[in-house]
Design a protein around this motif. Structure first.
Motif, PDB file in Angstrom:
ATOM      1  N   TYR A 117       0.902  -1.126   0.050  1.00 28.03           N
ATOM      2  CA  TYR A 117       0.055  -0.083   0.008  1.00 28.03           C
ATOM      3  C   TYR A 117       0.910   1.392  -0.003  1.00 28.03           C
ATOM      4  N   TYR A 118       0.636   2.448  -0.826  1.00 30.33           N
ATOM      5  CA  TYR A 118       1.371   3.359  -0.798  1.00 30.33           C
ATOM      6  C   TYR A 118       0.608   4.629  -0.573  1.00 30.33           C
ATOM      7  N   LEU A 119       1.304   5.567  -0.177  1.00 33.25           N
ATOM      8  CA  LEU A 119       0.859   7.225  -0.096  1.00 33.25           C
ATOM      9  C   LEU A 119       0.631   7.451  -1.633  1.00 33.25           C
ATOM     10  N   ASP A 120      -0.376   8.273  -1.963  1.00 28.41           N
ATOM     11  CA  ASP A 120      -0.496   8.560  -3.479  1.00 28.41           C
ATOM     12  C   ASP A 120       0.444   9.261  -4.131  1.00 28.41           C
ATOM     13  N   PRO A 121       1.203  10.238  -3.283  1.00 24.69           N
ATOM     14  CA  PRO A 121       2.218  11.029  -4.120  1.00 24.69           C
ATOM     15  C   PRO A 121       3.454  10.087  -4.431  1.00 24.69           C
ATOM     16  N   VAL A 122       3.584   8.912  -3.739  1.00 31.05           N
ATOM     17  CA  VAL A 122       5.000   8.332  -3.919  1.00 31.05           C
ATOM     18  C   VAL A 122       4.468   7.010  -4.788  1.00 31.05           C
ATOM     19  N   LYS A 123       3.446   6.967  -5.336  1.00 28.82           N
ATOM     20  CA  LYS A 123       2.982   5.782  -6.027  1.00 28.82           C
ATOM     21  C   LYS A 123       3.547   6.061  -7.572  1.00 28.82           C
ATOM     22  N   GLY A 124       4.311   4.868  -8.182  1.00 31.38           N
ATOM     23  CA  GLY A 124       4.920   5.014  -9.301  1.00 31.38           C
ATOM     24  C   GLY A 124       6.482   5.306  -9.026  1.00 31.38           C
ATOM     25  N   ARG A 125       6.868   5.971  -8.009  1.00 29.45           N
ATOM     26  CA  ARG A 125       8.219   6.283  -7.632  1.00 29.45           C
ATOM     27  C   ARG A 125       8.796   5.517  -6.689  1.00 29.45           C
ATOM     28  N   PHE A 126       8.198   4.950  -5.664  1.00 30.49           N
ATOM     29  CA  PHE A 126       8.497   4.297  -4.398  1.00 30.49           C
ATOM     30  C   PHE A 126       8.088   2.987  -4.656  1.00 30.49           C
ATOM     31  N   THR A 127       8.901   1.918  -4.190  1.00 31.15           N
ATOM     32  CA  THR A 127       8.551   0.381  -4.347  1.00 31.15           C
ATOM     33  C   THR A 127       8.973  -0.208  -3.051  1.00 31.15           C
ATOM     34  N   ILE A 128       7.928  -0.793  -2.222  1.00 28.21           N
ATOM     35  CA  ILE A 128       8.408  -1.497  -1.094  1.00 28.21           C
ATOM     36  C   ILE A 128       8.240  -2.965  -1.396  1.00 28.21           C
ATOM     37  N   SER A 129       9.264  -3.665  -0.698  1.00 28.71           N
ATOM     38  CA  SER A 129       9.428  -5.141  -0.822  1.00 28.71           C
ATOM     39  C   SER A 129       9.815  -5.795   0.445  1.00 28.71           C
ATOM     40  N   ARG A 130       9.453  -7.003   0.555  1.00 26.97           N
ATOM     41  CA  ARG A 130       9.964  -7.789   1.941  1.00 26.97           C
ATOM     42  C   ARG A 130      10.485  -8.965   1.667  1.00 26.97           C
ATOM     43  N   ASP A 131      11.316  -9.504   2.547  1.00 27.87           N
ATOM     44  CA  ASP A 131      11.954 -10.670   2.651  1.00 27.87           C
ATOM     45  C   ASP A 131      11.348 -11.426   3.768  1.00 27.87           C
ATOM     46  N   LYS A 132      10.389 -12.276   3.856  1.00 26.36           N
ATOM     47  CA  LYS A 132       9.739 -12.802   4.972  1.00 26.36           C
ATOM     48  C   LYS A 132      10.708 -13.455   5.689  1.00 26.36           C
ATOM     49  N   ALA A 133      11.693 -14.482   5.045  1.00 27.25           N
ATOM     50  CA  ALA A 133      12.322 -15.403   5.558  1.00 27.25           C
ATOM     51  C   ALA A 133      13.456 -14.637   6.396  1.00 27.25           C
ATOM     52  N   LYS A 134      13.912 -13.350   5.937  1.00 25.13           N
ATOM     53  CA  LYS A 134      14.714 -12.582   6.508  1.00 25.13           C
ATOM     54  C   LYS A 134      14.363 -11.402   7.559  1.00 25.13           C
ATOM     55  N   ASN A 135      13.120 -11.256   7.380  1.00 23.22           N
ATOM     56  CA  ASN A 135      12.132 -10.317   8.420  1.00 23.22           C
ATOM     57  C   ASN A 135      12.731  -8.841   7.850  1.00 23.22           C
ATOM     58  N   THR A 136      12.989  -8.598   6.649  1.00 26.76           N
ATOM     59  CA  THR A 136      13.285  -7.349   6.212  1.00 26.76           C
ATOM     60  C   THR A 136      12.343  -6.844   5.341  1.00 26.76           C
ATOM     61  N   VAL A 137      12.409  -5.479   5.405  1.00 29.78           N
ATOM     62  CA  VAL A 137      11.399  -4.646   4.223  1.00 29.78           C
ATOM     63  C   VAL A 137      12.323  -3.512   3.819  1.00 29.78           C
ATOM     64  N   ASP A 138      12.248  -3.357   2.313  1.00 34.45           N
ATOM     65  CA  ASP A 138      13.097  -2.287   1.699  1.00 34.45           C
ATOM     66  C   ASP A 138      12.028  -1.437   1.145  1.00 34.45           C
ATOM     67  N   LEU A 139      12.564  -0.081   1.023  1.00 35.74           N
ATOM     68  CA  LEU A 139      11.757   0.993   0.307  1.00 35.74           C
ATOM     69  C   LEU A 139      12.842   1.580  -0.760  1.00 35.74           C
ATOM     70  N   ARG A 140      12.476   1.254  -1.957  1.00 32.09           N
ATOM     71  CA  ARG A 140      13.509   1.775  -3.024  1.00 32.09           C
ATOM     72  C   ARG A 140      12.575   3.039  -3.431  1.00 32.09           C
ATOM     73  N   MET A 141      13.411   4.285  -3.449  1.00 34.01           N
ATOM     74  CA  MET A 141      12.673   5.502  -3.862  1.00 34.01           C
ATOM     75  C   MET A 141      13.581   6.157  -5.039  1.00 34.01           C
ATOM     76  N   ASN A 142      12.672   6.100  -6.064  1.00 33.79           N
ATOM     77  CA  ASN A 142      13.227   6.719  -7.406  1.00 33.79           C
ATOM     78  C   ASN A 142      12.857   8.123  -7.769  1.00 33.79           C
ATOM     79  N   ASN A 143      13.213   8.854  -8.355  1.00 33.79           N
ATOM     80  CA  ASN A 143      12.918  10.145  -8.693  1.00 33.79           C
ATOM     81  C   ASN A 143      12.817  10.832  -7.438  1.00 33.79           C
ATOM     82  N   LEU A 144      13.538  11.062  -6.569  1.00 37.89           N
ATOM     83  CA  LEU A 144      13.362  11.753  -5.505  1.00 37.89           C
ATOM     84  C   LEU A 144      12.867  13.298  -5.773  1.00 37.89           C
TER      85      LEU A 144
END
Length: 122
Positions: free
Chosen positions: A58-85
């Motif tokens: 789920y994303y905040l509208d102004p970041v849709k298309g620029r930010f990508t959130i992903s997770r690795d369930k096995a490693k209990n990690t979450v990343d936020l890739r932010m493009n076109n900042l």
């Protein structure tokens, strides 16, 4: 649950950054993880969250298309890739986790990490 965030920094507009967060401790309680941010003089706001099992984002509208959130369930990690900042993305970014995910809100986020600064210059 303890959260350790990394990433952030000072970049120019149009650049990219990646934030990472790893959860430790009683991670079986965690249903969702996400990112929130607080700009100077403003309230903290939702940016993006993801469910750890299904990977539904789920994303905040102004970041849709620029930010990508992903997770690795096995490693209990979450990343936020932010493009076109943009300068308006400048804020302290907080990793959060909890047993519920409510799009657009902090509800359900019970655990919080220390913030990491993201500064975007124009």
């Amino acid at each position: 649950v303890q959260l350790q965030a990394s990433g952030g920094g000072l970049v120019q507009a149009g650049a990219s950054l990646r934030l990472s967060c790893v959860a430790s401790g009683r991670t079986s309680d965690v249903y969702g993880m996400g990112w929130f941010r607080q700009a100077p003089g403003k309230e903290r706001e939702f940016v993006a969250v993801i469910t750890m099992s299904g990977g539904v984002p789920y994303y905040l509208d102004p970041v849709k298309g620029r930010f990508t959130i992903s997770r690795d369930k096995a490693k209990n990690t979450v990343d936020l890739r932010m493009n076109n900042l943009k300068p308006e993305d400048t804020a302290v970014y907080y990793c959060a986790a909890g047993r519920r995910v409510v799009e657009g809100r902090e509800d359900g986020m019970e655990y919080w990490g220390k913030g990491t600064q993201v500064t975007v210059s124009s």
